[in-house]
Enzyme design. Structure first.
Site, mmCIF file in Angstrom:
data_model
loop_
_atom_site.group_PDB
_atom_site.id
_atom_site.type_symbol
_atom_site.label_atom_id
_atom_site.label_comp_id
_atom_site.label_asym_id
_atom_site.label_seq_id
_atom_site.Cartn_x
_atom_site.Cartn_y
_atom_site.Cartn_z
ATOM 1 N N LYS A 281 0.845 -1.199 0.000
ATOM 2 C CA LYS A 281 0.000 0.000 0.000
ATOM 3 C C LYS A 281 0.879 1.247 0.000
ATOM 4 C CE LYS A 281 -3.984 -1.758 2.633
ATOM 5 N NZ LYS A 281 -5.022 -1.508 1.615
ATOM 6 N N ARG A 355 -10.487 -11.385 1.768
ATOM 7 C CA ARG A 355 -11.367 -12.418 1.203
ATOM 8 C C ARG A 355 -10.697 -13.781 1.212
ATOM 9 N NH1 ARG A 355 -11.809 -9.007 -4.248
ATOM 10 N NH2 ARG A 355 -11.423 -7.386 -2.695
HETATM 11 N N1 BES Z 1 -8.274 -3.630 4.373
HETATM 12 C C1 BES Z 1 -8.386 -3.212 3.027
HETATM 13 C C2 BES Z 1 -9.653 -2.422 2.754
HETATM 14 C C3 BES Z 1 -9.685 -1.018 3.269
HETATM 15 C C4 BES Z 1 -8.990 -0.018 2.627
HETATM 16 C C5 BES Z 1 -10.483 -0.700 4.322
HETATM 17 C C6 BES Z 1 -9.070 1.277 3.094
HETATM 18 C C7 BES Z 1 -10.586 0.595 4.781
HETATM 19 C C8 BES Z 1 -9.877 1.586 4.154
HETATM 20 C C9 BES Z 1 -8.393 -4.421 2.111
HETATM 21 O O1 BES Z 1 -7.639 -5.495 2.519
HETATM 22 C C10 BES Z 1 -7.836 -3.962 0.809
HETATM 23 O O2 BES Z 1 -6.713 -3.589 0.778
HETATM 24 N N2 BES Z 1 -8.652 -4.009 -0.248
HETATM 25 C C11 BES Z 1 -8.234 -3.565 -1.519
HETATM 26 C C12 BES Z 1 -8.799 -4.522 -2.527
HETATM 27 C C13 BES Z 1 -8.307 -4.292 -3.933
HETATM 28 C C14 BES Z 1 -6.839 -4.637 -4.014
HETATM 29 C C15 BES Z 1 -9.123 -5.117 -4.859
HETATM 30 C C16 BES Z 1 -8.794 -2.168 -1.732
HETATM 31 O O3 BES Z 1 -9.922 -1.913 -1.344
HETATM 32 O O4 BES Z 1 -8.062 -1.333 -2.244
HETATM 33 MN MN MN Z 2 -5.622 -5.298 1.873
#
Ligand code: BES
Ligand code: MN
Ligand code: ZN
Length: 499
Positions: A281, A355
């Protein structure tokens, strides 16, 4: 803070402070009318001179009101009488508690339960008030080495109800609210903990602690080795990059007189830190990914409230603890994993890890022969884009279950909004090389994540709650959706009693 309920009129009360409501256009609440009468129209004269307009959230503190035994009267503006709904009521209570804390009264009596709130009764008003107050008084200071100067001086608040025949309902509201508030606090405390301390093992230790505290709870921990034997390869892959081992906690509560009654299963995403893994990230706000375990924290808080309420239902809760880190042991984009269900998944982004953890847990919990399964997860950033920070997203493969959850969320003032998981969306998670891909394209990200999970929940009634937008705000963890989940369990308990 101590709460109690009683039914008396304001004139006989000798308290440090009594709280009554006034509306716009000089309308007085019932209690305010009584105070007005005793004091020779003192309140209405103030309103006539426009010292208080009755605007929503406005407050005015009065000392030495003529003929009144109580030292102070706090007037709280309630807005337009005909507009008073659950949102405005909450605001009124928030303003009241903020003002009370400033005044420094040790005790107070609240007469705001006499306000008529659209569609809501005394039970609701008292429960909502206590939950709102406890939410407002919360602070997380475990890691401050200097004790903050501000301490809440209010120690006791009494709620007054109009008729003594409402006292039973009022007591019940108080009991429910205090159990829920303690669950919310437990959930917030866990969510706010720093990720260097609150790792997956820590989550499990908290689950074990709960079992030692409550007789009606049993906790079992599933270690990485046991997960290996179970074939939970997707869950394990996510945690391999971290030296903090994955750990799954199973918290079982048996309250149904029929011990064999099918349990409600709650599953919480417990990513104690989500760096994104190899699909790292961006660093901005990455600290917030300590909250990626708030699904597990909400399940934990719900179980605490349940244990205190001793409801006649069976519930199994899972905290799916895991940490997503980049390292040479980490899983990679391109990896193909064989899930516990036997279905294969192509990893296209290691940041879509929730997931992968959840899919194996959703397969694992089938052994409990569940009545229904509800998972709670900070699953997608897309959910925040779609719905913002006010409502959680709800998706389900069973319409009646979705309806039950929606009404629980309305009752608890802890809103959810349903998104569709129609088959059309399943196309987006097709994989070239495996049965499923772990991401779709950029569109409808919250829905495609739910579609992924739905591949593992075909055999039972299932709902998924994405709390990415509601689990925390700038001040910290919110404890959502504990209130809604406990409401759902309360409603289910009533159904058991009727059978
Ligand atoms: N934990 C995150 C989702 C999240 C992001 C929650 C920001 C709250 C604030 C999750 O694991 C994630 O990183 N999801 C990705 C999925 C994508 C790579 C398809 C996302 O939402 O960017
Ligand atoms: Mn994630
Ligand atoms: Zn995550």
């Amino acid at each position: 803070m101590k709460f109690s309920v009683k039914s008396e009129s304001p004139e006989n009360q000798c308290s440090a402070c009594i709280i009554v409501g006034v509306f716009e256009q000089c309308h007085l609440s019932l209690a305010a009318q009584q105070v007005d009468r005793i004091s020779g129209n003192y309140i209405s004269s103030l309103l006539n001179h426009e010292d208080l307009k009755g605007k929503l959230g406005e407050t005015l503190l009065l000392y030495n009101v003529p003929s009144l035994l109580s030292k102070r009267v706090l007037l709280v503006g309630c807005g337009k009488k005909s507009d008073l709904d659950q949102y405005q009521y909450k605001k009124i209570i928030q303003k009241m508690i903020q003002k009370l804390n400033k005044i420094g009264s040790k005790e107070a009596i609240c007469f705001l339960t006499d306000l008529s709130v659209k569609k809501q009764n005394t039970y609701w008003k008292i429960r909502q008030a206590i939950e709102t107050i406890q939410d407002n008084l919360y602070s997380f200071e475990k890691f401050k080495t200097t004790i903050p100067k501000f301490s809440h001086r209010l120690g006791r608040l009494e709620f007054n109800v109009l008729n003594s025949n409402e006292l039973v309902e009022a007591e019940k509201a108080m009991t429910h609210a205090l159990a829920i508030a303690s669950g919310i606090k437990a959930s917030k405390d866990l969510g706010n903990m720093p990720p260097n301390i609150a790792n997956p093992t820590y989550l499990s230790s908290q689950a074990l602690k709960m079992a030692s505290k409550y007789d009606n709870i049993i906790t079992t921990i599933i270690s990485e080795n046991e997960m290996k034997e179970l074939g939970m390869a997707a869950y394990l892959a996510v945690g391999y990059g971290s030296k903090n081992e994955s750990s799954m906690s199973i918290i079982e509560y048996k309250g149904n007189p029929n011990a064999k009654a099918k349990p409600i299963v709650l599953v919480g995403k417990g990513l104690t830190f989500d760096s994104g893994g190899i699909s790292l990230k961006p660093s901005e706000k990455m600290d917030e990914m300590k909250y990626d375990m708030c699904g597990a924290a909400s399940v934990f808080g719900t179980m605490k409230a349940l244990a205190r309420l001793d409801l006649p239902i069976n519930v199994v809760a899972i905290l799916a603890g895991c940490e997503n880190m980049p390292s040479s042991d980490a899983y990679r984009p391109g990896d193909i994993l064989t899930t516990m269900s036997g279905q294969t998944v192509e990893v296209l982004n290691t940041d879509a890890e929730g997931r992968l953890v959840l899919c194996d847990v959703l397969t694992y919990v089938q052994r409990f022969d569940p009545d229904c399964i509800i998972d709670i997860a900070t699953l997608t950033g897309a959910c925040v884009i779609a719905l913002g920070h006010h409502v959680s997203a709800l998706m389900s493969n069973h319409h009646p279950l979705a309806c039950e959850l929606i009404s629980a969320s309305e009752q608890a003032n802890d809103q959810v909004w349903q998104l569709p998981i129609l088959n059309d969306y399943q196309e987006q998670i097709k994989s070239k090389f495996a049965d499923i891909a772990n991401i779709g394209d950029r569109s409808a990200g919250a829905i495609t994540a739910a579609c992924f999970l739905s591949r593992f929940t075909k055999k039972y009634h299932w709902a998924h709650i994405d709390i990415a937008g509601t689990a925390w705000k700038s001040k910290g963890s919110t404890g959502r959706p504990v209130s809604m989940l406990v409401q759902f369990l309360l409603n289910r308990s009533k159904a058991v009693n009727k059978k």
